[in-house]
Design a protein around this motif. Structure first.
Motif, mmCIF file in Angstrom:
data_model
loop_
_atom_site.group_PDB
_atom_site.id
_atom_site.type_symbol
_atom_site.label_atom_id
_atom_site.label_comp_id
_atom_site.label_asym_id
_atom_site.label_seq_id
_atom_site.Cartn_x
_atom_site.Cartn_y
_atom_site.Cartn_z
ATOM 1 N N PRO A 63 0.485 -7.688 7.165
ATOM 2 C CA PRO A 63 0.896 -7.473 5.774
ATOM 3 C C PRO A 63 0.142 -6.288 5.166
ATOM 4 N N GLN A 64 0.806 -5.556 4.274
ATOM 5 C CA GLN A 64 0.180 -4.402 3.629
ATOM 6 C C GLN A 64 0.521 -4.410 2.150
ATOM 7 N N ASP A 65 -0.506 -4.506 1.298
ATOM 8 C CA ASP A 65 -0.321 -4.578 -0.154
ATOM 9 C C ASP A 65 -0.247 -3.211 -0.828
ATOM 10 N N TRP A 66 -0.951 -2.216 -0.292
ATOM 11 C CA TRP A 66 -0.969 -0.894 -0.903
ATOM 12 C C TRP A 66 -0.826 0.170 0.177
ATOM 13 N N GLN A 67 -0.452 1.355 -0.261
ATOM 14 C CA GLN A 67 -0.325 2.491 0.649
ATOM 15 C C GLN A 67 -0.944 3.726 0.012
ATOM 16 N N LEU A 68 -1.337 4.631 0.846
ATOM 17 C CA LEU A 68 -1.909 5.881 0.395
ATOM 18 C C LEU A 68 -0.807 6.932 0.370
ATOM 19 N N VAL A 69 -0.658 7.632 -0.759
ATOM 20 C CA VAL A 69 0.345 8.696 -0.892
ATOM 21 C C VAL A 69 -0.304 9.930 -1.501
ATOM 22 N N ARG A 70 0.344 11.072 -1.283
ATOM 23 C CA ARG A 70 -0.137 12.313 -1.881
ATOM 24 C C ARG A 70 0.161 12.264 -3.375
#
Length: 176
Positions: A63-70
């Motif tokens: 599971p993944q709650d957040w992501q890194l974006v530019r």
């Protein structure tokens, strides 16, 4: 690349040196979140076969709650990445489809064939297209074969388990 999904592909299984399998890690957003260890990636184990008979052996979804974006608002001198929530409907879903895993595996095998040596490849998926960000030789193969083996006695359990950043094992006094 402003990737929707990114990760790492090893054209051999790095912790065991198994050359019959390749190993893919995937996270939503930029791959830096996986490479830094901040996000536990999905894991895909693929049997290489003879290149035309590759198949997915096992998938482990994390599971993944957040992501890194530019940060789109950053000025040219501010190359800042930001954390944003993963949409609720995607949080527990596999990051890649089986078709995408096999496509990425074929790309990895092509790169390995080009260099003539197992590769550690960073990749990104943007707009339905895979981009190879970096490829370098896998340098841990000899370490994987000669890793120290620790046998647990009956009733003993390991204190820690997980995805290693580097293959091998160690034993000794722990100092905190």
């Amino acid at each position: 690349v402003q990737s929707q999904i990114a990760g790492v592909l090893f054209t051999v299984e790095p912790t065991h040196g198994n050359r019959a399998r390749l190993f893919i890690e995937a996270v939503y957003g930029l791959g830096e979140a996986a490479v830094s260890g901040e996000v536990k990636p999905d894991l895909y184990f693929v049997h290489k076969g003879d290149g035309s008979t590759i198949r997915v052996l096992k998938t482990e979804v994390s599971p993944q709650d957040w992501q890194l974006v530019r940060n789109e608002r950053a000025t040219d001198h501010e190359h800042t990445n930001i954390k944003v929530p993963v949409p609720a409907e995607k949080r527990d879903a596999p990051k890649l489809t089986e078709k995408q895993v096999l496509e990425l595996a074929r790309i990895g095998l092509s790169i390995e064939s080009h260099y003539g040596f197992p590769q550690d490849i960073e990749w990104a998926l943007e707009g339905g297209r895979f981009y190879i960000v970096q490829s370098r030789p896998v340098t841990t193969l000899d370490k994987a074969r000669s890793a120290l083996r620790i046998d647990l006695t009956d009733g003993e359990k390991p204190l820690l388990v997980g995805s290693p950043a580097s293959p091998g094992a160690g034993a000794g006094l722990v100092k905190i």
